[in-house]
Each structure stands twice: as C-alpha cells, then as structure tokens.
Design a protein around this motif. Structure first.
Motif, PDB file in Angstrom:
ATOM      1  N   VAL A 445       0.707  -0.794  -0.373  1.00 15.90           N
ATOM      2  CA  VAL A 445      -0.300  -0.146   0.341  1.00 15.90           C
ATOM      3  C   VAL A 445       0.795   1.516   0.169  1.00 15.90           C
ATOM      4  N   LYS A 446       0.429   2.018  -1.048  1.00 17.92           N
ATOM      5  CA  LYS A 446       1.995   3.722  -1.114  1.00 17.92           C
ATOM      6  C   LYS A 446       0.447   4.548  -0.550  1.00 17.92           C
ATOM      7  N   GLU A 447       1.289   5.425   0.550  1.00 16.33           N
ATOM      8  CA  GLU A 447       0.737   6.459   0.816  1.00 16.33           C
ATOM      9  C   GLU A 447      -0.292   7.024  -0.014  1.00 16.33           C
ATOM     10  N   ARG A 448      -1.274   7.804   0.029  1.00 16.68           N
ATOM     11  CA  ARG A 448      -2.497   8.562  -0.673  1.00 16.68           C
ATOM     12  C   ARG A 448      -2.504   8.332  -2.199  1.00 16.68           C
ATOM     13  N   THR A 449      -2.270   6.657  -1.771  1.00 16.69           N
ATOM     14  CA  THR A 449      -2.635   6.009  -3.745  1.00 16.69           C
ATOM     15  C   THR A 449      -3.411   5.261  -4.044  1.00 16.69           C
ATOM     16  N   PRO A 450      -5.035   5.286  -3.679  1.00 16.91           N
ATOM     17  CA  PRO A 450      -6.270   4.242  -3.222  1.00 16.91           C
ATOM     18  C   PRO A 450      -6.102   3.727  -4.399  1.00 16.91           C
ATOM     19  N   ALA A 451      -5.697   3.603  -5.716  1.00 14.51           N
ATOM     20  CA  ALA A 451      -5.762   2.103  -6.235  1.00 14.51           C
ATOM     21  C   ALA A 451      -5.026   1.374  -5.508  1.00 14.51           C
ATOM     22  N   THR A 452      -3.459   1.558  -4.991  1.00 11.13           N
ATOM     23  CA  THR A 452      -3.007   0.173  -3.506  1.00 11.13           C
ATOM     24  C   THR A 452      -3.998  -0.339  -2.951  1.00 11.13           C
ATOM     25  N   VAL A 453      -4.642   0.662  -2.574  1.00 13.64           N
ATOM     26  CA  VAL A 453      -5.445   0.750  -1.096  1.00 13.64           C
ATOM     27  C   VAL A 453      -6.776  -0.525  -1.947  1.00 13.64           C
ATOM     28  N   GLN A 454      -7.276  -0.444  -3.118  1.00 10.80           N
ATOM     29  CA  GLN A 454      -8.252  -1.197  -3.445  1.00 10.80           C
ATOM     30  C   GLN A 454      -7.119  -2.514  -3.901  1.00 10.80           C
ATOM     31  N   ALA A 455      -6.572  -2.564  -4.410  1.00 14.74           N
ATOM     32  CA  ALA A 455      -5.863  -4.078  -4.295  1.00 14.74           C
ATOM     33  C   ALA A 455      -5.567  -4.399  -3.300  1.00 14.74           C
ATOM     34  N   PHE A 456      -5.155  -3.831  -1.932  1.00 16.27           N
ATOM     35  CA  PHE A 456      -5.348  -4.709  -0.662  1.00 16.27           C
ATOM     36  C   PHE A 456      -6.088  -4.924  -0.697  1.00 16.27           C
ATOM     37  N   VAL A 457      -7.068  -4.026  -0.379  1.00 17.68           N
ATOM     38  CA  VAL A 457      -8.617  -4.571  -0.173  1.00 17.68           C
ATOM     39  C   VAL A 457      -8.509  -5.811  -0.230  1.00 17.68           C
ATOM     40  N   LYS A 458      -8.873  -6.350  -1.838  1.00 11.59           N
ATOM     41  CA  LYS A 458      -9.465  -7.127  -2.479  1.00 11.59           C
ATOM     42  C   LYS A 458      -8.958  -8.111  -2.405  1.00 11.59           C
ATOM     43  N   SER A 459      -7.407  -8.146  -2.349  1.00  9.28           N
ATOM     44  CA  SER A 459      -6.347  -9.709  -2.123  1.00  9.28           C
ATOM     45  C   SER A 459      -6.447  -9.966  -0.724  1.00  9.28           C
ATOM     46  N   VAL A 460      -7.162  -9.302   0.111  1.00 10.78           N
ATOM     47  CA  VAL A 460      -7.138  -9.956   1.827  1.00 10.78           C
ATOM     48  C   VAL A 460      -8.876 -10.272   1.743  1.00 10.78           C
ATOM     49  N   LEU A 461      -9.987  -9.631   0.999  1.00 13.17           N
ATOM     50  CA  LEU A 461     -11.553 -10.226   1.043  1.00 13.17           C
ATOM     51  C   LEU A 461     -11.571 -11.134   0.517  1.00 13.17           C
ATOM     52  N   SER A 462     -10.429 -11.520  -0.732  1.00 14.61           N
ATOM     53  CA  SER A 462     -10.680 -12.776  -1.933  1.00 14.61           C
ATOM     54  C   SER A 462      -9.899 -14.305  -1.068  1.00 14.61           C
ATOM     55  N   ASP A 463      -9.487 -14.166  -0.158  1.00 13.36           N
ATOM     56  CA  ASP A 463      -8.589 -15.377   0.331  1.00 13.36           C
ATOM     57  C   ASP A 463      -9.725 -15.588   1.063  1.00 13.36           C
ATOM     58  N   THR A 464      -9.560 -16.779   0.669  1.00 15.09           N
ATOM     59  CA  THR A 464     -10.816 -18.077   1.052  1.00 15.09           C
ATOM     60  C   THR A 464     -10.380 -18.706   2.504  1.00 15.09           C
ATOM     61  N   LYS A 465      -9.052 -18.667   2.882  1.00 18.83           N
ATOM     62  CA  LYS A 465      -8.355 -18.847   3.561  1.00 18.83           C
ATOM     63  C   LYS A 465      -8.683 -18.370   4.939  1.00 18.83           C
ATOM     64  N   LEU A 466      -8.626 -17.269   4.601  1.00 20.53           N
ATOM     65  CA  LEU A 466      -9.375 -16.311   6.133  1.00 20.53           C
ATOM     66  C   LEU A 466     -10.505 -16.009   6.716  1.00 20.53           C
ATOM     67  N   TRP A 467     -11.162 -16.314   5.685  1.00 18.20           N
ATOM     68  CA  TRP A 467     -12.634 -16.230   5.704  1.00 18.20           C
ATOM     69  C   TRP A 467     -13.695 -17.136   5.527  1.00 18.20           C
ATOM     70  N   GLN A 468     -13.081 -18.579   4.661  1.00 21.63           N
ATOM     71  CA  GLN A 468     -13.742 -19.320   3.881  1.00 21.63           C
ATOM     72  C   GLN A 468     -14.938 -19.242   3.204  1.00 21.63           C
TER      73      GLN A 468
END
Length: 502
Positions: A445-468
């Motif tokens: 995540v790069k400071e004040r770069t929304p695209a990197t925030v979006q990519a980070f969030v999408k990566s975490v939320l799509s992780d089925t090992k975390l959320w089943q």
C-alpha cells in the motif's frame, strides 16, 4: 476491619449436591451466585464442593469459611444497580494435588447430583493418561476417575447418575467433554458396564454462560468494604446481566432444581443454539467490528467508547440496524426478533457500565479469527435480506485492516501505531496469528494512492483461507471497505467516523 467469616455472618449448611472443578471468578459470580439465590429462597438447599487444580493453596477460602461477596454494579434498563450478596453456597474447597482421596470419597455421596466445571478453553481436550494417578493431570482424566469411583460405589445404579455441565467457552462443550471421558474410559480399560452406565446415566450438557465477572480494582474493593463493614479477600465484581443456557431435557430440569420460573436467567432447553447465535452475533460480533475503530481513536475501554458521541452512535446503529436484523428468528416467544432486540438493548446497557474496565486491547486478541467466526455469516445474511452494502460493517472492517497494520517487528511480535490526541504516538501489540500476513501485505500500500488500497483490500477479502469464503463476491463490499480505508488513511479516524454516522 474484621474479615468475613461464618462467625460474623452465620449461614446455614446444606447437603453437598454439587461438585465444581474450578475456583475462578466466573463460577463464583454466575453458577455459585445463582445457587446461593436459590438456597436463600428455599428452592435448592444444596451446597457446592470445589476442587482447585492449579495449586494446593486454599487458604483464601478457608480463612473466610468459604464465604465471599458478589458485588453487582452497573446499568439495567437504564437504571443504576448496586447490590452486595454474601455467597455461602460453598461448603469446602479441596486441593486436587494434596486432597485427591477426599475428592474420590465425595463420589460415594448419594446426595451428589451435579458436576460443574470451568477450566481453560484447552482444558476439555483429550489427553491419553492413566486415571489412577493421584491425581490425574488433565481435567477430563480427573472427571473420569471421579465418575469411575462413583460407578463402583453405587453398583451402576441409574438413580445415582449425574448431570455434568461444563461452562468453558467452547462450542458444544458438553459433547466435547463426553467424548474425552469416553476415550479415557476406553484407554484405561474401565469395562463395558462402566461405559454403559456412562452412556445412559451420566448426562453431559452443552452450556453457554454470559456474564462479565472480574476481580475488583483496589479502589472498588475499598468502597465495597466501607459499605459492608468487613474485609473480603474473595470479593467478586460483576455486572447485573447474567444468563446461563443449558441444553437439557426433563431429567436435567428436575435435577437442576435451583432453576425454574423464579430464575429466568437460567434457561434449560433441548436446543440452546438460539442463545449461542444471539450472543455470538450481537455481543461478540459488535465487539469485534467496533474495537479497532475505538482503539484507533485513542480510547481504552468499552465504556469509553459509549461516552464518545460519534463512537456510541456508530456502535448503536451498527448493532441495531445491521446486526440484529440478521439474527435468525425462531418465531416463538423468547426466541424471536423481540428477544433479539431486547438482548441488544441489554448489551448496550452492559457496554455503558462504568464499573467494569473492559479493555479494548484485550478484545483484540486473535482479531482475524474472531472476525471470521463472528461476522462473516452476519455479513452474508445481511446481503441475503437487503441486497446492499452494510455501510457500518464495511467501516468496521476497514478499521480492522488499519488496526492490523504493523509498523515494526521485534522477535516475532508485531506492533501497530496510533497518534494520541495529546500528541505523540503509541505502539500497541498486534496479538494475532495473522499479524505477519498483514505485515507483508501492507507493504504493497502506497500513501495517498487509492489504487493500491483497493488492490490490498481486494487481495485480503478474496482470501478464502482467512474467511472460508470469497468476500469480494458480495456486490460493492470490497469497494466500500476500500473507500473507508482510504478515508481513514487520508482524512483520519475522527472525520471518517463522523461522516459515517451523520
């Protein structure tokens, strides 16, 4: 100041009907307290023998003739509650390490009916060991040895069976304990007759306990002692709310005669899943979704959150508008939507309790696992009902991601950082098995770069090992979480929160 004893406060002595494994404050402030209430009303007239496993010191009980005070402090339906109750229900406290023979002798007591436990969450785990040690090491082995002695002394009598109620915070705690005892019986070759008696005449009940019970602070102890006029080294502090849900049938109801119409706080039902689900989603789920935001604001306790205008609005709206509607409605009185709403209002009173220091940092332990267990199903149910983004859940999730942002690592321990209102910064421990996972991902995540925030969030939320499950499949949720997280990073905690609860 004189110490609390039976000479200063005489109390009746009743037959020993309950064996209790554990001396902790939860047992003292809930089951033992409820037995005391029943005794004082003539509805049970039984006492409790307590077994202490942690060490051989029982002086704190014996010096007070096993008496102690439960101080109830807090809010109930918006009204202040203050009550002191002397509990005299405990007859003896036995140290397992040095008095195991005395514990086994109790197994022969024909009046004994009930066994209660509260060890640790791993205390119900099966450990392969001999039950003929003095004493056995694990709690299930101690219980098996006790039950085997009971079986031998009563000759397998149906009438001398027992009801066993573990109160450990483990799903299906009764079934888990029964499974461990059955495995120990097999390992120790205790015979088919014992196994049959165990199966048909010893009832293991799943149970749920819900009450915050603590040791008092030094100042609180002094205040109570001034009120009561005696010294009590076992003083137990608790909130007014209490619930003990026990899975059982008519036999269990008959045995637990301290329960009944006069104690609606004790629920005996063949299925207690409604109560477990209600607590998990409304109380525990709200804690998990709101703790990160409160802590990032610089608050320390749950009561502090409820004194913060914007934070209290966030908590109430999240609970009442987004979580409560998703809790399953059984459609019968006491297990319907009205019961869920009443419970939610009780929980808000509990959160406001100024007498309990419920630290936010303690709630943060294993936050990722809790988020999955407590809130993923709630989130999915919300979509099923409303087919739209739950905005406050999305903000709570975004704050959780920010809370998991570590700024440094020391010997495998990760630390986050918050800016204090008074200036300066505070490092806090991230006590979560997934801390290393987030430490790596946050570096993308790069400071004040929304695209990197979006990519980070999408990566975490799509992780089925975390959320089943893949949470990016919920329309708009990933985008809403990313938007809130970007706002937290750029506008700050206060402005983001105030914007969400306007």
């Amino acid at each position: 100041m004189a110490k609390l004893t039976r000479s200063t406060h005489p109390a009746p002595v009743f037959p020993e009907k309950i064996l209790q494994f554990g001396t902790g404050v939860l047992l003292r402030g809930l089951p033992d307290y409820l037995v005391q209430k029943a005794n004082s009303e003539g509805r049970f007239e039984g006492s409790i023998v307590v077994v202490k496993s942690t060490d051989s010191q029982t002086n704190e009980f014996s010096e007070q003739d096993n008496l102690y005070t439960v101080a109830v402090r807090g809010l109930q339906q918006g009204k202040e509650v203050s009550e002191n109750t002397i509990v005299s229900a405990i007859s003896r406290v036995l140290a397992a390490q040095t008095q195991w023979n005395d514990v086994l002798v109790l197994a022969r007591n024909p009046k004994l009916q009930i066994i209660i436990s509260n060890t640790t969450e791993i205390g119900l785990n099966y450990v392969e060991e001999s039950i003929f040690q003095h004493p056995p090491q694990s709690f299930p082995a101690k219980l098996t040895a006790f039950l085997y002695e009971r079986f031998r002394s009563v000759g397998g009598s149906k009438a001398k069976g027992l009801v066993v109620i573990p109160t450990e915070l483990v799903t299906d705690n009764g079934l888990k304990l029964r499974d461990a005892v059955e495995k120990l019986a097999q390992f120790n070759e205790l015979g088919k007759l014992f196994t049959k008696w165990l199966k048909f005449h010893v009832r293991f009940c799943n149970s749920l306990v819900d009450r915050i019970v603590t040791r008092p602070t030094e100042s609180a102890q002094q205040l109570v002692q001034q009120e009561t006029g005696y010294q009590d080294d076992l003083l137990t502090f608790t909130e007014p709310y209490h619930l003990w849900a026990i899975e059982g049938d008519d036999r269990v109801r008959q045995t637990l005669s301290f329960a009944g119409p006069l104690t609606p706080q004790i629920i005996i039902d063949e299925d207690i899943n409604f109560y477990k689900e209600r607590k998990l989603r409304v109380l525990n789920g709200t804690h998990t979704l709101t703790m990160p935001l409160g802590y990032l604001l610089g608050l320390e306790t749950v009561a502090d959150e409820m004194l913060h205008p914007a934070m209290s609005r966030f908590i109430e709206s999240l609970m009442l508008k987004e979580i409560v509607p998703t809790v399953p409605d059984y459609g019968i009185p006491g297990m319907d939507k009205a019961a869920v709403e009443q419970f939610a209002n009780d929980v808000l009173d509990r959160f406001r309790n100024p007498h309990l220091d419920h630290l936010l940092l303690n709630i943060s332990l294993q936050q990722t696992t809790k988020m999955q267990a407590r809130n993923v199903a709630t989130l999915q149910r919300y979509y099923e009902q409303f087919n739209t983004v739950p905005n406050l859940m999305a903000l709570g999730f975004a704050a959780y991601l920010l809370f998991m942002k570590a700024v440094r690592e020391e010997k495998g321990q990760f630390f986050g950082e918050i800016a204090l209102p008074s200036g300066g910064k505070l490092n806090y421990p991230i006590r979560d098995d997934k801390a290393g996972y987030f430490y790596g991902d946050w570096k993308t995540v790069k400071e004040r770069t929304p695209a990197t925030v979006q990519a980070f969030v999408k990566s975490v939320l799509s992780d089925t090992k975390l959320w089943q499950d893949d949470l990016t499949a919920l329309p708009g949720f990933s985008e809403a979480v990313a938007q809130h997280l970007n706002s937290l990073l750029t506008l700050g905690i206060v402005k983001t929160l105030e914007g969400a609860v306007e």
